[in-house]
Design an enzyme around this catalytic site. Structure first.
Site, PDB file in Angstrom:
ATOM      1  N   ARG A  23      55.725  46.309  31.841  1.00  0.00           N
ATOM      2  CA  ARG A  23      54.333  45.870  31.889  1.00  0.00           C
ATOM      3  C   ARG A  23      53.749  46.003  30.483  1.00  0.00           C
ATOM      4  O   ARG A  23      53.749  47.103  29.933  1.00  0.00           O
ATOM      5  CB  ARG A  23      53.524  46.732  32.873  1.00  0.00           C
ATOM      6  CG  ARG A  23      54.151  46.862  34.261  1.00  0.00           C
ATOM      7  CD  ARG A  23      53.745  45.722  35.171  1.00  0.00           C
ATOM      8  NE  ARG A  23      54.596  45.629  36.349  1.00  0.00           N
ATOM      9  CZ  ARG A  23      54.271  46.067  37.569  1.00  0.00           C
ATOM     10  NH1 ARG A  23      53.121  46.667  37.756  1.00  0.00           N
ATOM     11  NH2 ARG A  23      55.092  45.911  38.585  1.00  0.00           N
ATOM     12  N   GLU A  68      50.798  46.108  29.443  1.00  0.00           N
ATOM     13  CA  GLU A  68      49.397  46.530  29.421  1.00  0.00           C
ATOM     14  C   GLU A  68      49.191  47.604  28.360  1.00  0.00           C
ATOM     15  O   GLU A  68      49.988  48.534  28.255  1.00  0.00           O
ATOM     16  CB  GLU A  68      49.004  47.090  30.793  1.00  0.00           C
ATOM     17  CG  GLU A  68      49.081  46.092  31.930  1.00  0.00           C
ATOM     18  CD  GLU A  68      47.967  45.060  31.877  1.00  0.00           C
ATOM     19  OE1 GLU A  68      46.951  45.304  31.184  1.00  0.00           O
ATOM     20  OE2 GLU A  68      48.115  44.004  32.512  1.00  0.00           O
ATOM     21  N   ARG A  79      49.411  58.258  33.751  1.00  0.00           N
ATOM     22  CA  ARG A  79      50.129  57.763  34.931  1.00  0.00           C
ATOM     23  C   ARG A  79      50.667  56.342  34.756  1.00  0.00           C
ATOM     24  O   ARG A  79      51.084  55.715  35.725  1.00  0.00           O
ATOM     25  CB  ARG A  79      49.225  57.852  36.162  1.00  0.00           C
ATOM     26  CG  ARG A  79      47.976  57.012  36.054  1.00  0.00           C
ATOM     27  CD  ARG A  79      47.042  57.234  37.228  1.00  0.00           C
ATOM     28  NE  ARG A  79      45.939  56.320  37.119  1.00  0.00           N
ATOM     29  CZ  ARG A  79      44.938  56.444  36.249  1.00  0.00           C
ATOM     30  NH1 ARG A  79      44.897  57.490  35.429  1.00  0.00           N
ATOM     31  NH2 ARG A  79      43.984  55.548  36.179  1.00  0.00           N
ATOM     32  N   HIS A  80      50.680  55.838  33.527  1.00  0.00           N
ATOM     33  CA  HIS A  80      51.228  54.508  33.274  1.00  0.00           C
ATOM     34  C   HIS A  80      52.334  54.547  32.233  1.00  0.00           C
ATOM     35  O   HIS A  80      52.260  55.298  31.267  1.00  0.00           O
ATOM     36  CB  HIS A  80      50.137  53.557  32.767  1.00  0.00           C
ATOM     37  CG  HIS A  80      49.148  53.172  33.800  1.00  0.00           C
ATOM     38  ND1 HIS A  80      47.955  53.830  33.946  1.00  0.00           N
ATOM     39  CD2 HIS A  80      49.171  52.204  34.736  1.00  0.00           C
ATOM     40  CE1 HIS A  80      47.286  53.270  34.942  1.00  0.00           C
ATOM     41  NE2 HIS A  80      47.989  52.292  35.450  1.00  0.00           N
ATOM     42  N   GLU A 124      48.318  55.836  43.360  1.00  0.00           N
ATOM     43  CA  GLU A 124      49.116  54.893  44.122  1.00  0.00           C
ATOM     44  C   GLU A 124      50.605  55.084  43.801  1.00  0.00           C
ATOM     45  O   GLU A 124      50.991  55.171  42.652  1.00  0.00           O
ATOM     46  CB  GLU A 124      48.679  53.480  43.732  1.00  0.00           C
ATOM     47  CG  GLU A 124      49.418  52.379  44.457  1.00  0.00           C
ATOM     48  CD  GLU A 124      48.932  50.995  44.027  1.00  0.00           C
ATOM     49  OE1 GLU A 124      47.827  50.893  43.445  1.00  0.00           O
ATOM     50  OE2 GLU A 124      49.654  50.020  44.259  1.00  0.00           O
ATOM     51  N   SER A 142      53.237  49.691  46.660  1.00  0.00           N
ATOM     52  CA  SER A 142      52.496  48.663  47.367  1.00  0.00           C
ATOM     53  C   SER A 142      53.479  47.664  47.937  1.00  0.00           C
ATOM     54  O   SER A 142      54.571  47.456  47.396  1.00  0.00           O
ATOM     55  CB  SER A 142      51.446  47.999  46.483  1.00  0.00           C
ATOM     56  OG  SER A 142      52.061  47.195  45.536  1.00  0.00           O
ATOM     57  N   ARG A 172      56.408  57.995  39.511  1.00  0.00           N
ATOM     58  CA  ARG A 172      55.230  58.528  40.190  1.00  0.00           C
ATOM     59  C   ARG A 172      55.618  59.421  41.369  1.00  0.00           C
ATOM     60  O   ARG A 172      54.908  60.378  41.678  1.00  0.00           O
ATOM     61  CB  ARG A 172      54.321  57.386  40.649  1.00  0.00           C
ATOM     62  CG  ARG A 172      53.611  56.742  39.469  1.00  0.00           C
ATOM     63  CD  ARG A 172      52.565  55.751  39.920  1.00  0.00           C
ATOM     64  NE  ARG A 172      51.804  55.269  38.775  1.00  0.00           N
ATOM     65  CZ  ARG A 172      50.735  54.496  38.858  1.00  0.00           C
ATOM     66  NH1 ARG A 172      50.310  54.092  40.050  1.00  0.00           N
ATOM     67  NH2 ARG A 172      50.095  54.120  37.774  1.00  0.00           N
TER      68      ARG A 172
END
Length: 429
Positions: A210, A212, A218-219, A352, A355, A403
């Site tokens: 990713r 981002e 947490r990323h 989270e 998903s 996570r």
RNA sequence: GCCCAGGUAGUGUAGAGGCCUAUCAUGUCGGCCUGUCACGCCGACGACUCGGAUUCGAAUUCCGACCUGGGCGCCA
């Protein structure tokens, strides 16, 4: 013959060990060398008047974190760590560590995460850091084990791809000869194609990327995703699978990693299944009065909302029945209420973890939903084609491995759960 | 992308315009030490991210660069 240090007991007669010099305490006529391998530590005691000359010479030459081989009789001594100590008859310096060390393995002086990651190979010599990765290994083993037991086929899909999966998150562009390419943000489309391929139950554990520019605890820009997809299943079926998988992972760690948990000081609570389910609408109702910002039906659940709901729920839970508008195009809307879809998030109170959804398996509906998100079906042709030739109904999810480990062990930073994290600034080691 | 905080020996820190030839701990080197387990004691070594500005004087104030940590958005 080399013996693991943990196998040496007060009853052991003699031993040969190979390991790192953890600490040196030289009292003058008497010196203690604490030796460490991945199983534990033992004290080698040198009485200078009695020790062979060669032992004294080698012992003098070693530095902390050097690799040594020591052999000799073992004595039961109450005041020694583990109730036993090794009296060196031979003491061999195999690989000398330079000084000073980039960080203190014996943990007398703390080191910041950044410093630790720069010298990760030394950081991981610390028993508590090694324990994290032994537990991570157990989690990954337990996960794969359960999926194999349940009849899943392990697949490996491309990480170099031509297009975005879902739009939204940023992709890393890469040079691919004369073409434009990207690193895969998720195996989503490939998993689904394997449903058309007739594999019925697949899983993939692999990296996702990713691009981002987030800077949080947490990323990661490269993470490990545990991905599953199941044909002839709905969202409820795969939620139940996810519960079994989580419980199995916790149980495996509880049963097989007691020493590591003790090293980390973690009292593991095995989550009870089934996890509570709340609807998205209920989640909004729980969060809205507890947070400052304005939160209405249709909004994404932000960090503050997640935290507020997590405090209320106290352990793992599902958020179900999401608005179709804020979930990806591949989530299946309810037939009787297309405003909502068969998507879910699996949450730990802190964040989270997963998903998933029952997916849209109907070609025309999928095209419609891709358009509704402002994406162009043409660029997904390779993905859409299988939906025209007998795509079974299916459901699946993606679970963030880091996570899971982070929340299981209550680690402060997700980077603690990765050997060599890739974040906004870190590309080496 | 937006916002906040921060860069001092190998490591972790003290420091708020002159008291800094920079604190403490750990480490490394040398010396003493026979039961340590954060061994102890004595001595030595080792640092202000870079550039500019203000000032009689800057680790300290200001500007810029570089590097880093964190929050948000988004997500696993």
């Amino acid at each position: 013959m080399r013996q693991p240090i943990a196998d040496i007991t007060p009853e052991t007669k003699a031993a040969e060990i190979t390991g790192w010099v953890h600490e040196i305490r030289d009292l003058g006529g008497l010196a203690f060398y604490v030796i460490r391998d991945r199983t534990g530590i033992i004290q080698a005691t040198i009485v200078k008047k009695k020790a062979p000359e060669a032992v004294l010479e080698a012992a003098k030459a070693v530095s902390r974190e050097s690799v040594v081989r020591i052999a000799g009789p073992v004595k039961a001594v109450d005041k020694a760590p583990g109730g036993r100590e090794l009296i060196p008859e031979t003491f061999e310096l195999i690989a000398r560590a330079e000084t000073p060390l980039p960080l203190d393995v014996a943990e007398k002086v703390p080191a910041e995460l950044d410093t630790r990651l720069d010298s990760r190979y030394l950081d991981t010599r610390r028993p508590r850091i090694a324990a994290i990765f032994q537990i991570r290994s157990t989690v990954m083993h337990a996960v794969a084990d359960l999926l194999y037991r349940e009849g899943f086929i392990s697949i490996q899909t491309p990480k170099v791809v031509a297009a975005a999966t879902e739009g939204g998150t940023e992709l890393f562009p890469i040079a691919y000869f004369e073409k434009e390419a990207f690193l895969n943000q998720s195996p989503q489309l490939y998993k689904q194609m394997m449903m058309a391929a007739g594999f019925e139950k697949v899983f993939e554990i692999g990296p996702i990327f990713r691009a981002e520019e987030h800077n949080t605890v947490r990323h990661l820009n490269e993470a490990t995703s545990i991905d599953v997809e199941v044909s002839f299943a709905d969202h409820e079926d795969v939620m139940a699978l996810l519960e079994r998988l989580m419980k199995n992972a916790y149980e495996a760690v509880f049963e097989r990693c007691a020493p590591q948990l003790e090293t980390l000081g973690v009292a593991l609570d095995i989550p009870e299944t089934p996890f509570p389910r709340i609807t998205y609408a209920e989640a909004i109702d729980i969060a809205a009065p507890r947070i400052e910002e304005d939160l209405r039906f249709g909004d994404d659940l932000g960090t503050a909302a997640e935290k507020a709901i997590g405090e209320e729920m106290g352990s793992h839970y599902f958020v179900v029945d999401w608005p179709t508008a804020i979930k990806p195009y591949y989530a299946m809307p309810y037939e009787n209420n297309p405003e909502l879809c068969r998507a879910f998030d699996m949450m730990h109170p802190r964040m989270e973890l997963s998903s998933g959804a029952q997916r849209v398996h109907l070609h025309d509906l999928l095209v419609e939903q891709i358009r509704a998100k402002g994406l162009s079906p043409e660029s997904f042709e390779f993905y859409l084609q299988p939906f025209r030739y007998g795509m079974p109904p299916h459901a699946g999810w993606g679970l963030g491995a880091e996570r899971v480990v982070m929340t299981m062990l209550d680690l402060a930073n997700i980077r603690e759960a990765v050997l060599f994290p890739r974040d906004r600034h870190r590309l080496t080691p």
